[in-house]
Design an enzyme around this catalytic site. Structure first.
Site, PDB file in Angstrom:
ATOM      1  N   ARG A   1       1.557  14.465  12.557  1.00  0.00           N
ATOM      2  CA  ARG A   1       2.796  14.656  11.494  1.00  0.00           C
ATOM      3  C   ARG A   1       2.711  15.493  10.846  1.00  0.00           C
ATOM      4  O   ARG A   1       1.928  15.699   9.878  1.00  0.00           O
ATOM      5  CB  ARG A   1       2.249  13.417  10.073  1.00  0.00           C
ATOM      6  CG  ARG A   1       1.942  12.688  11.636  1.00  0.00           C
ATOM      7  CD  ARG A   1       1.861  10.677  10.804  1.00  0.00           C
ATOM      8  NE  ARG A   1       0.331  10.877  10.877  1.00  0.00           N
ATOM      9  CZ  ARG A   1      -0.272   9.883   9.565  1.00  0.00           C
ATOM     10  NH1 ARG A   1       0.980   8.467   9.170  1.00  0.00           N
ATOM     11  NH2 ARG A   1      -0.928   9.769   9.635  1.00  0.00           N
ATOM     12  N   PRO A   2       3.513  16.777  10.802  1.00  0.00           N
ATOM     13  CA  PRO A   2       3.681  17.862  10.421  1.00  0.00           C
ATOM     14  C   PRO A   2       3.740  17.528   8.799  1.00  0.00           C
ATOM     15  O   PRO A   2       4.940  16.922   8.638  1.00  0.00           O
ATOM     16  CB  PRO A   2       4.575  18.628  11.295  1.00  0.00           C
ATOM     17  CG  PRO A   2       5.537  18.223  11.451  1.00  0.00           C
ATOM     18  CD  PRO A   2       4.351  16.744  11.589  1.00  0.00           C
TER      19      PRO A   2
ATOM     20  N   ASP B   1       5.832  20.368   7.058  1.00  0.00           N
ATOM     21  CA  ASP B   1       6.452  21.457   7.167  1.00  0.00           C
ATOM     22  C   ASP B   1       7.912  20.682   6.444  1.00  0.00           C
ATOM     23  O   ASP B   1       8.094  21.980   5.192  1.00  0.00           O
ATOM     24  CB  ASP B   1       7.272  21.801   8.505  1.00  0.00           C
ATOM     25  CG  ASP B   1       6.195  22.392   9.072  1.00  0.00           C
ATOM     26  OD1 ASP B   1       4.954  22.654   9.381  1.00  0.00           O
ATOM     27  OD2 ASP B   1       6.598  22.840  10.411  1.00  0.00           O
TER      28      ASP B   1
ATOM     29  N   LYS C   1       0.506  -1.253   0.009  1.00  0.00           N
ATOM     30  CA  LYS C   1       0.031   0.042   0.236  1.00  0.00           C
ATOM     31  C   LYS C   1       0.513   1.360   0.273  1.00  0.00           C
ATOM     32  O   LYS C   1       0.533   1.785  -1.093  1.00  0.00           O
ATOM     33  CB  LYS C   1      -0.456  -0.025   1.383  1.00  0.00           C
ATOM     34  CG  LYS C   1      -1.405   1.471   1.165  1.00  0.00           C
ATOM     35  CD  LYS C   1      -2.458   0.942   3.257  1.00  0.00           C
ATOM     36  CE  LYS C   1      -1.795   1.437   3.744  1.00  0.00           C
ATOM     37  NZ  LYS C   1      -1.740   2.761   3.897  1.00  0.00           N
ATOM     38  N   ASN C   2       1.655   1.170   0.994  1.00  0.00           N
ATOM     39  CA  ASN C   2       2.616   2.352   1.081  1.00  0.00           C
ATOM     40  C   ASN C   2       3.653   2.804   0.203  1.00  0.00           C
ATOM     41  O   ASN C   2       3.908   3.661  -0.240  1.00  0.00           O
ATOM     42  CB  ASN C   2       3.493   2.245   2.563  1.00  0.00           C
ATOM     43  CG  ASN C   2       2.802   3.081   3.586  1.00  0.00           C
ATOM     44  OD1 ASN C   2       1.618   2.730   3.772  1.00  0.00           O
ATOM     45  ND2 ASN C   2       2.944   2.316   4.708  1.00  0.00           N
TER      46      ASN C   2
ATOM     47  N   ARG D   1      -8.490  -0.234   5.289  1.00  0.00           N
ATOM     48  CA  ARG D   1      -7.762   0.795   4.440  1.00  0.00           C
ATOM     49  C   ARG D   1      -6.157   0.080   4.373  1.00  0.00           C
ATOM     50  O   ARG D   1      -5.668   0.319   3.202  1.00  0.00           O
ATOM     51  CB  ARG D   1      -7.696   2.287   5.095  1.00  0.00           C
ATOM     52  CG  ARG D   1      -8.309   3.039   5.714  1.00  0.00           C
ATOM     53  CD  ARG D   1      -8.113   4.246   6.882  1.00  0.00           C
ATOM     54  NE  ARG D   1      -7.112   4.840   5.803  1.00  0.00           N
ATOM     55  CZ  ARG D   1      -5.862   5.490   6.852  1.00  0.00           C
ATOM     56  NH1 ARG D   1      -5.521   5.350   7.305  1.00  0.00           N
ATOM     57  NH2 ARG D   1      -4.710   5.386   5.975  1.00  0.00           N
TER      58      ARG D   1
ATOM     59  N   CYS E   1      -4.977   8.240   9.527  1.00  0.00           N
ATOM     60  CA  CYS E   1      -5.011   7.815  10.730  1.00  0.00           C
ATOM     61  C   CYS E   1      -4.698   9.082  11.901  1.00  0.00           C
ATOM     62  O   CYS E   1      -3.809   9.461  12.032  1.00  0.00           O
ATOM     63  CB  CYS E   1      -4.485   6.498  11.437  1.00  0.00           C
ATOM     64  SG  CYS E   1      -4.485   5.101  10.831  1.00  0.00           S
TER      65      CYS E   1
ATOM     66  N   ARG F   1      -4.378  10.781   4.596  1.00  0.00           N
ATOM     67  CA  ARG F   1      -2.624  11.108   4.553  1.00  0.00           C
ATOM     68  C   ARG F   1      -1.824  11.502   3.114  1.00  0.00           C
ATOM     69  O   ARG F   1      -1.095  12.484   2.997  1.00  0.00           O
ATOM     70  CB  ARG F   1      -1.664  11.217   5.606  1.00  0.00           C
ATOM     71  CG  ARG F   1      -0.972  12.105   5.798  1.00  0.00           C
ATOM     72  CD  ARG F   1       0.013  11.770   6.785  1.00  0.00           C
ATOM     73  NE  ARG F   1       1.039  12.873   6.886  1.00  0.00           N
ATOM     74  CZ  ARG F   1       1.287  13.556   7.665  1.00  0.00           C
ATOM     75  NH1 ARG F   1      -0.447  14.990   8.292  1.00  0.00           N
ATOM     76  NH2 ARG F   1       2.201  14.449   7.421  1.00  0.00           N
TER      77      ARG F   1
ATOM     78  N   ASP G   1       4.983   0.760  11.778  1.00  0.00           N
ATOM     79  CA  ASP G   1       3.335  -0.079  11.318  1.00  0.00           C
ATOM     80  C   ASP G   1       3.346  -1.343  11.859  1.00  0.00           C
ATOM     81  O   ASP G   1       2.665  -1.604  10.964  1.00  0.00           O
ATOM     82  CB  ASP G   1       4.017   0.278   9.501  1.00  0.00           C
ATOM     83  CG  ASP G   1       3.851   1.521   8.874  1.00  0.00           C
ATOM     84  OD1 ASP G   1       2.800   2.613   9.724  1.00  0.00           O
ATOM     85  OD2 ASP G   1       2.627   1.826   7.904  1.00  0.00           O
TER      86      ASP G   1
END
Length: 425
Positions: A123-124, A126, A22-23, A402, A118, A94, A310
């Site tokens: 989890r910025p 920036d 998935k990732n 998901r 999630c 996300r 994960d």
């Protein structure tokens, strides 16, 4: 709404095959926004997140088609092109933010809603935005959207060092945008995860000039345009680790096929230390045999090549019945312990202190009603339920769907007593 009912105490036995990652699939799908012509992606898992991103791409003007063999065809011509990814879809996942780099790189502008996903901690974005600004983009946040524009992107050196390591999605966004920058871009402290490498290999197949992926320094020579290709997504190392843990937790014995051993080295080392019998069974398979004595085993979740955050929840779940005391630390997402109260409901003895938990093994867990609070926490509860005495019922299955393709079906093929039931029952 459905629940997952699990009758515990049944050893898992047989053969199971791992699906695509998935990732890796999500940023590669997003990168297709930057590709001219038709792209075929093979080994794409049938997941809620994949379907959500397919909808995002369709809204942005691409045509996305899935066939029965888990192939996705992504091409231009699905409708009018757009550079606006709205909140209605982006809030669900996300990883949707991965469309930002491809849109900005190819079209010079993008408007992407701040993402959801999630609830596992802050989890910025920036580093994403600073990196794009370094390439020459103008960035502002307005009405909940990231608005980016650039007349021309120019290669530069970007440092992605953050307080908890590099950013995977940030590395993906910047790498794709940098393909369209004039000159060379150097990404320092880049994420080294296999999923980042898979995106780099995909972009190279499309004509990009990228080197150094898999190390902390990635170099991209501006080489747009990109052209469609035929590409296979890597296996899902998180799914592989989840099944390994589930088999061991039930005292079963199973062959797990279709994985990459080199992507699982840290997890396999941990398994050996925890008393789990795992042996290679060919170039793309392992054999897992449970039933031995589990051992308390400390570990820390870290960026690759460390143990992935994960799988932190899944490994924590099996340690709940390992004699002795285990200490688990998550250096990536310090707040990723929403599974702890649910495991405690099942009889686990766990104490939390900041970004670490202390697990004192008990002789057995007891089935009960629990709630899936995020994607990997839901997998941990499945593992606990498979090993527990009695019946476990898990609410909030959308989290599970998901990231795991037909998990209940695969578990049943191994002999688990697992069923989806109506929440009204």
């Amino acid at each position: 709404m459905e629940r997952l009912a699990i009758q515990g105490g049944n050893p898992l036995r047989g053969i199971v095959r791992i699906g695509g990652a998935k990732n890796a699939a999500l940023p590669i799908m997003a990168a297709c926004l930057a590709v001219e012509g038709r792209t075929t992606l093979r080994n794409v898992p049938d997941l809620t997140d994949v379907r959500t991103l397919s909808d995002v791409l369709t809204r942005l003007g691409l045509k996305v088609t899935r066939d029965v063999d888990n192939h996705l065809t992504i091409e231009e011509g699905g409708g009018p092109r757009s550079q606006v990814a709205d909140y209605e879809l982006v809030r669900q996942m996300r990883a949707s933010v991965c469309v930002l780099g491809p849109l900005l790189g190819r079209y010079g502008e993008a408007r992407v809603a701040l993402p959801g996903g999630c609830q596992i901690g802050h989890r910025p974005l920036d580093l994403h935005l600073k990196g794009l600004e370094a390439l020459g983009a103008s960035i502002r946040i307005e009405h909940g959207d990231i608005i980016a524009s650039a007349t021309k992107l120019r290669g530069t050196t970007i440092d992605l060092a953050g307080p908890r390591g590099s950013t995977v999605t940030g590395t993906c966004n910047l790498m794709t945008a940098a393909v369209f920058a004039e000159g060379e871009t150097v990404i320092e402290h880049a994420a080294r995860e296999p999923e980042v490498c898979d995106l780099a290999e995909f972009l190279r197949d499309c004509g990009a000039i990228i080197n150094g992926h898999g190390t902390e320094t990635i170099r991209i020579a501006g080489s747009a345009p990109l052209y469609g290709t035929d590409y296979a997504i890597i296996p899902d190392r998180i799914e592989a680790a989840t099944f390994m843990t589930a088999v061991a937790a039930t005292g079963g014995a199973a062959r797990i096929e279709g994985l990459r051993l080199d992507h699982l080295e840290s997890v396999l080392e941990w398994a050996a230390a925890a008393g789990i019998n795992v042996k290679p069974a060919g170039p793309d398979a392992i054999h897992v045999a449970g039933g031995g004595a589990l051992k308390a085993c400390d570990f820390a979740a870290r960026p690759y090549p460390g143990i992935p955050t994960d799988v932190q929840a899944q490994l924590s779940a099996i340690l709940c019945t390992a004699p002795g005391t285990s200490v688990v630390v998550d250096t990536v997402f310090p707040d990723r312990f929403l599974h702890v109260p649910e495991l405690q409901r099942m009889g686990a003895k766990i104490e939390r202190d900041g970004n670490r938990i202390r697990i004192t093994g008990v002789s057995r867990l007891s089935g009960t009603a629990v709630r899936a609070t995020d994607l990997r926490a839901s997998a941990a509860l499945v593992i606990a339920g498979l090993a527990a005495e009695g019946t476990t019922v898990i609410d909030d299955l959308p989290h599970l769907d998901r990231g795991y393709e037909h998990l209940d079906r695969k578990l049943r093929s191994l002999g688990a007593k697992v069923a989806r039931v109506s929440a009204e029952l």
